[in-house]
Design a protein around this motif. Structure first.
Motif, short mmCIF file in Angstrom:
data_model
loop_
_atom_site.label_atom_id
_atom_site.label_comp_id
_atom_site.label_asym_id
_atom_site.label_seq_id
_atom_site.Cartn_x
_atom_site.Cartn_y
_atom_site.Cartn_z
N ARG A 14 -59.15 27.91 -20.08
CA ARG A 14 -59.98 28.74 -19.19
C ARG A 14 -59.37 30.13 -19.01
NH1 ARG A 14 -61.27 28.81 -13.10
NH2 ARG A 14 -63.40 29.62 -13.17
N LYS A 15 -58.03 30.18 -18.88
CA LYS A 15 -57.35 31.47 -18.72
C LYS A 15 -57.54 32.33 -19.96
CE LYS A 15 -53.08 33.50 -17.14
NZ LYS A 15 -51.76 33.29 -16.57
N HIS A 16 -57.49 31.72 -21.13
CA HIS A 16 -57.71 32.46 -22.38
C HIS A 16 -59.13 33.02 -22.42
CE1 HIS A 16 -57.29 33.64 -26.54
NE2 HIS A 16 -58.40 32.99 -26.83
N ALA A 17 -60.11 32.23 -22.04
CA ALA A 17 -61.50 32.69 -22.01
C ALA A 17 -61.67 33.85 -21.03
CB ALA A 17 -62.43 31.54 -21.66
N GLN A 18 -60.98 33.78 -19.89
CA GLN A 18 -61.04 34.87 -18.92
C GLN A 18 -60.43 36.14 -19.51
OE1 GLN A 18 -59.00 33.22 -15.53
NE2 GLN A 18 -60.91 32.51 -14.59
N HIS A 19 -59.31 35.99 -20.24
CA HIS A 19 -58.69 37.15 -20.89
C HIS A 19 -59.65 37.79 -21.89
CE1 HIS A 19 -54.24 35.95 -20.04
NE2 HIS A 19 -54.70 36.77 -19.12
N VAL A 20 -60.31 36.95 -22.68
CA VAL A 20 -61.24 37.48 -23.69
C VAL A 20 -62.40 38.20 -23.02
CG1 VAL A 20 -62.88 36.82 -25.51
CG2 VAL A 20 -60.58 35.81 -25.48
N LEU A 21 -62.96 37.61 -21.97
CA LEU A 21 -64.07 38.25 -21.25
C LEU A 21 -63.62 39.57 -20.63
CD1 LEU A 21 -66.95 38.26 -20.17
CD2 LEU A 21 -66.14 36.91 -18.22
N ARG A 22 -62.50 39.57 -19.96
CA ARG A 22 -62.01 40.79 -19.33
C ARG A 22 -61.65 41.85 -20.37
NH1 ARG A 22 -58.65 39.21 -13.93
NH2 ARG A 22 -60.18 37.76 -13.14
N PHE A 23 -61.05 41.44 -21.48
CA PHE A 23 -60.73 42.35 -22.58
C PHE A 23 -62.01 42.99 -23.11
CE2 PHE A 23 -60.03 43.02 -27.18
CZ PHE A 23 -58.94 43.88 -27.14
N SER A 24 -63.06 42.20 -23.24
CA SER A 24 -64.35 42.72 -23.71
C SER A 24 -64.93 43.72 -22.73
CB SER A 24 -65.33 41.56 -23.93
OG SER A 24 -64.84 40.67 -24.89
N LEU A 25 -64.87 43.42 -21.45
CA LEU A 25 -65.39 44.34 -20.44
C LEU A 25 -64.63 45.66 -20.44
CD1 LEU A 25 -66.01 41.88 -17.46
CD2 LEU A 25 -67.73 43.03 -18.85
N VAL A 26 -63.31 45.57 -20.53
CA VAL A 26 -62.50 46.79 -20.59
C VAL A 26 -62.86 47.58 -21.85
CG1 VAL A 26 -60.14 47.68 -20.87
CG2 VAL A 26 -60.61 45.90 -19.17
N GLY A 27 -63.08 46.88 -22.95
CA GLY A 27 -63.46 47.55 -24.20
C GLY A 27 -64.76 48.31 -24.07
N VAL A 28 -65.73 47.71 -23.40
CA VAL A 28 -67.01 48.39 -23.19
C VAL A 28 -66.80 49.64 -22.32
CG1 VAL A 28 -69.27 48.19 -22.05
CG2 VAL A 28 -68.46 46.35 -23.55
N VAL A 29 -66.04 49.49 -21.25
CA VAL A 29 -65.81 50.62 -20.35
C VAL A 29 -65.06 51.75 -21.06
CG1 VAL A 29 -64.60 51.38 -18.25
CG2 VAL A 29 -65.94 49.26 -18.23
N ASN A 30 -63.98 51.42 -21.79
CA ASN A 30 -63.24 52.51 -22.43
C ASN A 30 -64.04 53.16 -23.55
OD1 ASN A 30 -62.36 51.45 -25.10
ND2 ASN A 30 -61.08 50.07 -23.94
N THR A 31 -64.92 52.41 -24.20
CA THR A 31 -65.80 52.99 -25.21
C THR A 31 -66.81 53.94 -24.56
OG1 THR A 31 -65.54 51.07 -26.64
CG2 THR A 31 -67.47 52.47 -27.04
N LEU A 32 -67.35 53.55 -23.42
CA LEU A 32 -68.28 54.43 -22.70
C LEU A 32 -67.58 55.69 -22.21
CD1 LEU A 32 -70.36 51.80 -20.67
CD2 LEU A 32 -71.12 53.17 -22.63
N VAL A 33 -66.36 55.56 -21.73
CA VAL A 33 -65.59 56.73 -21.29
C VAL A 33 -65.39 57.67 -22.48
CG1 VAL A 33 -63.29 57.51 -20.54
CG2 VAL A 33 -64.44 55.64 -19.33
N ASP A 34 -64.94 57.14 -23.61
CA ASP A 34 -64.72 57.93 -24.82
C ASP A 34 -66.02 58.66 -25.20
OD1 ASP A 34 -64.21 58.91 -27.40
OD2 ASP A 34 -63.82 56.95 -28.25
N PHE A 35 -67.11 57.93 -25.27
CA PHE A 35 -68.39 58.49 -25.71
C PHE A 35 -68.89 59.56 -24.74
CE2 PHE A 35 -73.05 58.16 -26.43
CZ PHE A 35 -73.06 58.50 -27.77
N PHE A 36 -68.84 59.26 -23.44
CA PHE A 36 -69.33 60.20 -22.43
C PHE A 36 -68.50 61.48 -22.41
CE2 PHE A 36 -69.36 61.87 -18.05
CZ PHE A 36 -70.71 62.16 -17.93
N VAL A 37 -67.18 61.35 -22.43
CA VAL A 37 -66.31 62.53 -22.42
C VAL A 37 -66.57 63.37 -23.67
CG1 VAL A 37 -63.90 63.33 -22.52
CG2 VAL A 37 -64.56 61.52 -20.91
#
Length: 149
Positions: A2-25
């Protein structure tokens, strides 16, 4: 598990956010007339920092104590991310492109498939290296367990 799945989900969310930051900037800077190379350098740096802090505090929840420990962690993060972006991705793009050439794909597939494969492999690389090297929790008695401020 379960902890691994949480890491993967959180990693994915961070990836989406940092991609949006990169694109928007990038869009804002390019719209403001900043040359594309400079705009991209600034925007990817913003995305990289967003990724670092998001993964540090949200995905892996590892907080080194002291300036030296935090600086070492940031340096590891930059090296791991750089290897993924500037070594693994180009090699995968070249390799997959070479394999695809024998199949004579359409132009869009010739471009998209190698890049998609490179992104996927680099994501796996980043996740595994972030989890095991960059954001690995400190063990008892390690330097990270004391403050170096």
């Amino acid at each position: 598990m379960r902890k691994h799945a949480q890491h993967v989900l959180r990693f994915s969310l961070v990836g989406v956010v940092n991609t949006l930051v990169d694109f928007f900037v990038y869009l804002v800077l390019a719209w403001a007339g900043v040359p594309p190379f400079i705009a991209n350098l600034i925007s990817t740096s913003c995305g990289l920092l967003t990724s670092y802090f998001g993964n540090r505090y949200f995905t892996f929840k590892v907080h080194p104590t002291g300036r030296r420990s935090a600086a070492v962690q940031l340096a590891k993060f930059i090296v791991v991310t750089g290897v993924g972006l500037w070594i693994i991705q180009p090699l995968v793009i070249w390799g997959v492109g070479a394999v695809l050439a024998g199949f004579h794909p359409t132009e869009i597939l010739r471009i998209a498939i190698p890049k998609a494969a490179a992104i996927g492999i680099a994501l796996v690389w980043n996740f595994l290296m972030f989890k095991t090297v960059v954001f690995r929790p400190a063990t008892a008695g390690a330097d990270d367990s004391r403050s170096e401020s």
